[in-house]
Scaffold this motif. Structure first.
Motif, PDB file in Angstrom:
ATOM      1  N   LYS A   3       6.245   3.120  16.679  1.00  0.00           N
ATOM      2  CA  LYS A   3       5.723   2.395  17.848  1.00  0.00           C
ATOM      3  C   LYS A   3       6.546   1.138  18.154  1.00  0.00           C
ATOM      4  CE  LYS A   3       0.900   3.854  17.329  1.00  0.00           C
ATOM      5  NZ  LYS A   3       0.926   5.046  18.186  1.00  0.00           N
ATOM      6  N   MET A   4       6.910   0.389  17.115  1.00  0.00           N
ATOM      7  CA  MET A   4       7.524  -0.912  17.365  1.00  0.00           C
ATOM      8  C   MET A   4       8.897  -1.092  16.729  1.00  0.00           C
ATOM      9  SD  MET A   4       5.198  -2.088  19.289  1.00  0.00           S
ATOM     10  CE  MET A   4       5.787  -3.732  19.607  1.00  0.00           C
ATOM     11  N   LEU A   5       9.333  -0.145  15.907  1.00  0.00           N
ATOM     12  CA  LEU A   5      10.662  -0.228  15.284  1.00  0.00           C
ATOM     13  C   LEU A   5      11.475   0.990  15.740  1.00  0.00           C
ATOM     14  CD1 LEU A   5       9.648  -1.236  11.615  1.00  0.00           C
ATOM     15  CD2 LEU A   5      10.572  -2.724  13.405  1.00  0.00           C
ATOM     16  N   PRO A   6      12.797   0.943  15.577  1.00  0.00           N
ATOM     17  CA  PRO A   6      13.607   2.081  16.045  1.00  0.00           C
ATOM     18  C   PRO A   6      13.512   3.289  15.111  1.00  0.00           C
ATOM     19  CG  PRO A   6      15.008   0.274  15.281  1.00  0.00           C
ATOM     20  CD  PRO A   6      13.608  -0.199  15.141  1.00  0.00           C
ATOM     21  N   VAL A   7      12.348   3.907  15.080  1.00  0.00           N
ATOM     22  CA  VAL A   7      12.060   5.059  14.205  1.00  0.00           C
ATOM     23  C   VAL A   7      11.628   6.215  15.111  1.00  0.00           C
ATOM     24  CG1 VAL A   7      10.355   5.883  12.515  1.00  0.00           C
ATOM     25  CG2 VAL A   7      11.430   3.653  12.196  1.00  0.00           C
ATOM     26  N   LEU A   8      11.970   7.437  14.721  1.00  0.00           N
ATOM     27  CA  LEU A   8      11.582   8.588  15.542  1.00  0.00           C
ATOM     28  C   LEU A   8      10.062   8.770  15.564  1.00  0.00           C
ATOM     29  CD1 LEU A   8      14.147  11.399  14.582  1.00  0.00           C
ATOM     30  CD2 LEU A   8      14.081  10.024  16.672  1.00  0.00           C
ATOM     31  N   THR A   9       9.563   9.313  16.664  1.00  0.00           N
ATOM     32  CA  THR A   9       8.124   9.531  16.838  1.00  0.00           C
ATOM     33  C   THR A   9       7.564  10.338  15.666  1.00  0.00           C
ATOM     34  OG1 THR A   9       8.300   9.407  19.212  1.00  0.00           O
ATOM     35  CG2 THR A   9       6.389  10.569  18.357  1.00  0.00           C
ATOM     36  N   GLY A  10       6.459   9.823  15.120  1.00  0.00           N
ATOM     37  CA  GLY A  10       5.840  10.459  13.955  1.00  0.00           C
ATOM     38  C   GLY A  10       6.114   9.697  12.669  1.00  0.00           C
ATOM     39  N   GLY A  11       7.121   8.849  12.664  1.00  0.00           N
ATOM     40  CA  GLY A  11       7.481   8.106  11.449  1.00  0.00           C
ATOM     41  C   GLY A  11       6.563   6.912  11.238  1.00  0.00           C
ATOM     42  N   ALA A  12       5.910   6.872  10.074  1.00  0.00           N
ATOM     43  CA  ALA A  12       4.963   5.777   9.811  1.00  0.00           C
ATOM     44  C   ALA A  12       4.997   5.410   8.332  1.00  0.00           C
ATOM     45  CB  ALA A  12       3.553   6.206  10.216  1.00  0.00           C
ATOM     46  N   TYR A  13       4.399   4.263   8.026  1.00  0.00           N
ATOM     47  CA  TYR A  13       4.334   3.773   6.650  1.00  0.00           C
ATOM     48  C   TYR A  13       2.875   3.639   6.238  1.00  0.00           C
ATOM     49  CZ  TYR A  13       8.853   1.810   8.221  1.00  0.00           C
ATOM     50  OH  TYR A  13      10.103   1.618   8.755  1.00  0.00           O
ATOM     51  N   LEU A  14       2.572   4.045   5.013  1.00  0.00           N
ATOM     52  CA  LEU A  14       1.289   3.683   4.411  1.00  0.00           C
ATOM     53  C   LEU A  14       1.632   2.637   3.345  1.00  0.00           C
ATOM     54  CD1 LEU A  14      -1.428   6.139   3.031  1.00  0.00           C
ATOM     55  CD2 LEU A  14      -1.085   3.827   2.212  1.00  0.00           C
ATOM     56  N   HIS A  15       1.159   1.416   3.568  1.00  0.00           N
ATOM     57  CA  HIS A  15       1.468   0.316   2.654  1.00  0.00           C
ATOM     58  C   HIS A  15       0.274   0.028   1.758  1.00  0.00           C
ATOM     59  CE1 HIS A  15       5.021  -0.712   4.976  1.00  0.00           C
ATOM     60  NE2 HIS A  15       4.307  -0.911   6.076  1.00  0.00           N
ATOM     61  N   ILE A  16       0.572  -0.238   0.507  1.00  0.00           N
ATOM     62  CA  ILE A  16      -0.471  -0.592  -0.449  1.00  0.00           C
ATOM     63  C   ILE A  16      -0.220  -2.015  -0.913  1.00  0.00           C
ATOM     64  CG2 ILE A  16      -1.387  -0.036  -2.753  1.00  0.00           C
ATOM     65  CD1 ILE A  16      -0.460   2.934  -1.812  1.00  0.00           C
ATOM     66  N   GLY A  17      -1.213  -2.874  -0.706  1.00  0.00           N
ATOM     67  CA  GLY A  17      -1.087  -4.268  -1.120  1.00  0.00           C
ATOM     68  C   GLY A  17      -1.726  -4.480  -2.474  1.00  0.00           C
ATOM     69  N   ASN A  18      -2.847  -3.792  -2.694  1.00  0.00           N
ATOM     70  CA  ASN A  18      -3.595  -3.944  -3.944  1.00  0.00           C
ATOM     71  C   ASN A  18      -3.129  -2.883  -4.943  1.00  0.00           C
ATOM     72  OD1 ASN A  18      -5.424  -3.959  -5.994  1.00  0.00           O
ATOM     73  ND2 ASN A  18      -7.239  -4.087  -4.665  1.00  0.00           N
ATOM     74  N   PRO A  19      -2.465  -3.317  -6.033  1.00  0.00           N
ATOM     75  CA  PRO A  19      -1.903  -2.342  -6.986  1.00  0.00           C
ATOM     76  C   PRO A  19      -2.941  -1.360  -7.533  1.00  0.00           C
ATOM     77  CG  PRO A  19      -1.262  -4.604  -7.556  1.00  0.00           C
ATOM     78  CD  PRO A  19      -2.245  -4.709  -6.416  1.00  0.00           C
ATOM     79  N   LYS A  20      -4.224  -1.710  -7.410  1.00  0.00           N
ATOM     80  CA  LYS A  20      -5.278  -0.797  -7.868  1.00  0.00           C
ATOM     81  C   LYS A  20      -5.175   0.569  -7.164  1.00  0.00           C
ATOM     82  CE  LYS A  20     -10.146  -0.505  -7.066  1.00  0.00           C
ATOM     83  NZ  LYS A  20     -11.295  -1.160  -6.474  1.00  0.00           N
ATOM     84  N   PHE A  21      -4.642   0.548  -5.928  1.00  0.00           N
ATOM     85  CA  PHE A  21      -4.556   1.803  -5.171  1.00  0.00           C
ATOM     86  C   PHE A  21      -3.173   2.463  -5.263  1.00  0.00           C
ATOM     87  CE2 PHE A  21      -7.958  -0.657  -3.084  1.00  0.00           C
ATOM     88  CZ  PHE A  21      -8.999   0.233  -3.301  1.00  0.00           C
TER      89      PHE A  21
END
Ligand SMILES: Cc1ncc(COP(=O)(O)O)c(C=O)c1O
Length: 442
Positions: free
Chosen positions: A217-235
């Motif tokens: 959506k906001m970076l030069p990445v092909l449609t469909g490209g996304a990140y799942l970020h984990i902040g809490n190491p528990k997950f």
């Protein structure tokens, strides 16, 4: 920064083996389309190419690069957009049959995930602002009240930035969630770049346990490209298994290569470009705000409250289209224009010229009001979504239970969700969003 996925594919193409593996096009564009150059790069899980949901090689290495750029405990890629990340995050934190307190202006990806996982959703309605169901005010107090209002939810779920670009108090809400032992999940589909502004205001930096970013959506990445970020190491270490329950077993390597390349882009000048684009757009917004009502939003977006200029949003979008400008989204009240780090002064000048040439009638148009709009629940999201249903005109739907409704995407924000009772107000709002038919439970 290294680009292990791109390097692998490049080497594979150079070696030119006989491709006795999928995909069926074998790296050749037999149609001779403008996409010809992309075909050789469209590979699958051959030896050495790693495997997205069991990554331990080049994909894992690339994901580690992304984690270091975004300053997360763990980052995993999605070739199924934020939609797949949202399914996975809710699966990881709530599991099937869990309970979630969720801010209502969420994307339909959340509602669909709630149906799949049979989640019990406690809606937190924002104080709607600017005559739009897409955006509103959510205070820390509202979040705390929701958490304390009954059985403790498995998580608190919110969208920030929302579709109009408004940023919410993620830090404050994260603090109150953690005070009560509730993980915070943020749909940051529109905010991948927030990690790279001069002040890092990405949800993970502000305390979210998990979040998703649509890189496309906001970076030069092909449609469909996304990140799942984990902040809490528990997950940490849970995301791959959760994603594999919903994602295709054939994720696009074109998308994975663009995520891989984006790491290099960010580490070699991209961050500077993000900041520069944000500065330029900020100056333009200041200049245009003498004439337009520009909403306060995240920095790569310009949201114009068209009604306050005496025009309907779609009218303004049509006028801009005549000047060769295609907006992200327009409805009765607003026009949303998305900027990008790949844009510079030339695009700013083009937009400025078009915006300045618009002649505004300056008639007073009435904003719709949504205060108090909160449809009644008659059955669970899952029960209604999977119940036998029929498609009827919204004019005949009063009193019926919604099974599913077409939610135009963008913006993908549901006026009514499965299991809720359609009333006169709902019908009015559906029509305002140009939705004239609805699936109801038979
Ligand atoms: C707020 C929000 N969340 C999630 C999504 C789904 O993202 P994706 O298209 O990357 O699957 C969208 C898509 O428009 C969105 O606007």
């Amino acid at each position: 920064m290294t680009t292990p996925i791109c390097d692998f594919v490049q080497k594979y193409i150079f070696e030119n083996p006989l491709r006795l593996h999928m995909p069926g096009h074998k790296g050749r564009d037999i149609f001779g389309t403008p996409l010809s150059a992309a075909y050789p790069y469209d590979i699958t899980e051959i030896k050495g190419a790693d495997s997205l949901f069991e990554a331990s090689g080049i994909i894992a290495e690339s994901e580690k690069n992304a984690a270091s750029l975004f300053h997360t405990a763990e980052t995993v890629y999605s070739a199924g957009g934020s939609t797949l990340c949202i399914q996975a995050m809710l699966d990881m934190v709530c599991g099937a049959g869990g309970r979630v307190a969720a801010v209502r202006n969420c994307h339909r990806a959340f509602v669909n995930a709630a149906a799949l996982l049979d989640l019990d959703v406690l809606w937190v309605y924002p104080e709607y602002e600017g005559g739009s169901l897409l955006s509103g005010r959510v205070t820390v107090e509202m979040a705390e009240n929701a958490i304390l209002s009954g059985e403790k939810p498995d998580c608190f779920y919110m969208t920030s930035p929302d579709y109009l670009g408004k940023i919410y108090d993620v830090r404050g809400i994260a603090e109150v969630c953690h005070k009560h032992g509730v993980p915070l999940i943020v749909d940051n589909a529109h905010g991948a770049h927030l990690a790279f502004l001069s002040e890092n205001i990405h949800p993970i930096a502000l305390g979210a346990d998990l979040c998703c970013d649509s890189g496309h959506k906001m970076l030069p990445v092909l449609t469909g490209g996304a990140y799942l970020h984990i902040g809490n190491p528990k997950f940490a270490g849970m995301a791959k298994a959760a994603m594999s329950r919903y994602g295709s077993t054939s994720p696009s390597y074109l998308i994975l290569q663009s995520l891989d390349m984006c790491n290099k882009y960010l580490s070699e000048g991209g961050i500077k470009q993000i900041r520069s684009a944000a500065n330029m757009l900020n100056c333009l917004k200041k200049e245009l705000s003498a004439v337009y009502r520009i909403e306060e939003t995240e920095p790569l977006r310009m949201t114009v409250s068209a009604l306050e200029c005496g025009l309907y949003g779609h009218q303004l979008a049509d006028i801009l289209r005549e000047s060769g400008i295609e907006c992200e989204y327009a409805d009765e009240t607003h026009v949303v224009l998305l900027f990008s780090p790949v844009f510079g002064k030339a695009e700013i000048d083009r937009l400025k010229a078009a915006m300045k040439s618009v002649r505004m009638p300056r008639i007073l148009l009435q904003s719709p009001k949504y205060e108090g709009y909160a449809p009644k629940k008659a059955m669970s999201i899952r029960q209604a979504a999977f119940a036998p249903s029929e498609n009827i005109s919204v004019d005949d739907a009063e009193g019926k239970i919604c099974s599913g409704v077409r939610t135009a995407c963008p913006p993908g924000v549901a006026v009514i969700v499965s299991g809720e009772v359609i009333d006169k107000e709902t019908i009015k709002i559906l029509k305002r969003y140009s939705i004239f038919d609805v699936n109801v439970v038979k």
